[in-house]
Enzyme design. Sequence first.
Site, PDB file in Angstrom:
ATOM      1  CD  GLU A 249     -13.082  -0.985  41.585  1.00 55.63           C
ATOM      2  OE1 GLU A 249     -12.806  -2.066  41.035  1.00 55.63           O
ATOM      3  OE2 GLU A 249     -13.006  -0.786  42.809  1.00 55.63           O
TER       4      GLU A 249
ATOM      5  CG  ASN B 296     -10.324   1.469  38.474  1.00 54.37           C
ATOM      6  OD1 ASN B 296     -10.855   2.427  39.000  1.00 54.37           O
ATOM      7  ND2 ASN B 296      -9.278   0.846  38.984  1.00 54.37           N
TER       8      ASN B 296
ATOM      9  CE1 TYR C  33      -9.162  -2.245  32.262  1.00 50.49           C
ATOM     10  CE2 TYR C  33      -8.889  -4.084  30.749  1.00 50.49           C
ATOM     11  CZ  TYR C  33      -9.106  -3.593  32.027  1.00 50.49           C
ATOM     12  OH  TYR C  33      -9.260  -4.477  33.065  1.00 50.49           O
TER      13      TYR C  33
ATOM     14  CB  THR D   5     -15.595  -2.904  37.921  1.00 51.49           C
ATOM     15  OG1 THR D   5     -14.275  -3.158  38.421  1.00 51.49           O
ATOM     16  CG2 THR D   5     -16.620  -3.578  38.802  1.00 51.49           C
TER      17      THR D   5
ATOM     18  CG  PHE E 235     -19.946  -6.935  53.072  1.00 48.54           C
ATOM     19  CD1 PHE E 235     -21.245  -7.034  53.566  1.00 48.54           C
ATOM     20  CD2 PHE E 235     -19.696  -6.014  52.056  1.00 48.54           C
ATOM     21  CE1 PHE E 235     -22.262  -6.245  53.064  1.00 48.54           C
ATOM     22  CE2 PHE E 235     -20.715  -5.219  51.548  1.00 48.54           C
ATOM     23  CZ  PHE E 235     -22.002  -5.336  52.056  1.00 48.54           C
TER      24      PHE E 235
END
Length: 312
Positions: free
Chosen positions: A256, A209, A267, A207, A285
Site C-alpha cells: 500500500e 493498494n 483505481y 493508500t 502497535f
Amino acid sequence: MKIYNKVSEFDSSIPTVVTIGTFDGIHLGHRKIIQRLVDTAKKENLQTALLTFYPHPRMVLQQSSDLKLINTIDERKLILEETGLEHLIVHPFTLEFSRLTAREYVEDILVKGLNAKKIVIGYDHHFGRNRTADIEDLKAFGKEFGFEVDEISKQDIEDVAVSSTKIRRSLEEGDLEKANEYLTQPFFLSGEVIRGKGLGRNMGYPTANLKVPESYKLIPKEGVYVVASLIDGDKRFGMMNIGTNPTVGGQKQSIETYFFDLDKDLYGKHLHIQLLKRIRSEVKFDGLEALIKAMKADEIFARNYIKIINNE
C-alpha cells in the site's frame, strides 16, 4: 529496441551478434555484457540481439520451484529498452523446447533463426537437451556453421552471478541501499491499483493498494519505504507499506502506497513504483493512535529524505 515473442518472428536476413541469458535485474554485470555486445556490433557491422526465455526454465523443468526473480518479464523489457540493444527475443520455454538437441538448438535457433555471426557467452554456458553441450561444443559448431564465440571470462560471469544473488538477498533482508547500488537504479514493483479495505483513508492516509500479479516476482522485506512513481506524466513521491497490517489484525500481505499531496483516483491504473529508501520494519502497535503517530513520523522522515535527494 524491437521485441519478438519467438525466434521465428525475427528477420533472419539480419546478421547479428547474440548473447543469451536470463538477465534478471539487469545490474552492472549484465550491463557490461550488453556494452560488449554493442561495441562488437559497431566494430563488425552487426546488429545486437539478446535471446532470453519465458517462463524461466526452472519454472518449467522444476514445477515445485519457489524461484523468485528481481524483475518480471515485462519489467525486464522496460529496462532493456534503455541499454542500446536493438533486438530482444523472448522465446517461449516449453518442455518440447527443452528437448532440442544441442545441434538442433544451434542450427534452428542461433543460425537459421537469428543469423548469429558472433555469440557473446559465458565460459560456463550449457545448452541442448539436459544441458549436455558446453562452450567447447559451441565453438565447434561455430566452425561448422560460420559463427565466432566470444567467451566471457570466469571473473565476469561470477560477478554477474554474485551480483544477482546479493541483490535478491539484500531485498529479502531489507538492505535496499545495497540492492539499488548493484542495480544502478531503484528496484521497482509493478502492478494494478486495486480496492483495499479503505483503512488508510479512515486514518487520514488514503493508500493505493498495488496488486503484483506475477507470483515469481520478489517482494522485498516487509516494512515502510520511501517511494516514487510516474503518475500521468508527473513524478510523485510517497511512502509504501509492505506487510500484513498487524495492528488492525491483518493476515494477508499487501503493498500500500500513500502518495504525498495527490488527490486522484488511482483505481485501475498500472503503476511502476520505485523503492528509494527503507524507513523501518513493520510493527504491531498498541492501537490505531500509536499507528497513526508512527505514520506521521514516517511521513516527516520521507518528506525530508525527498528534499535531500531533490537538493531542496
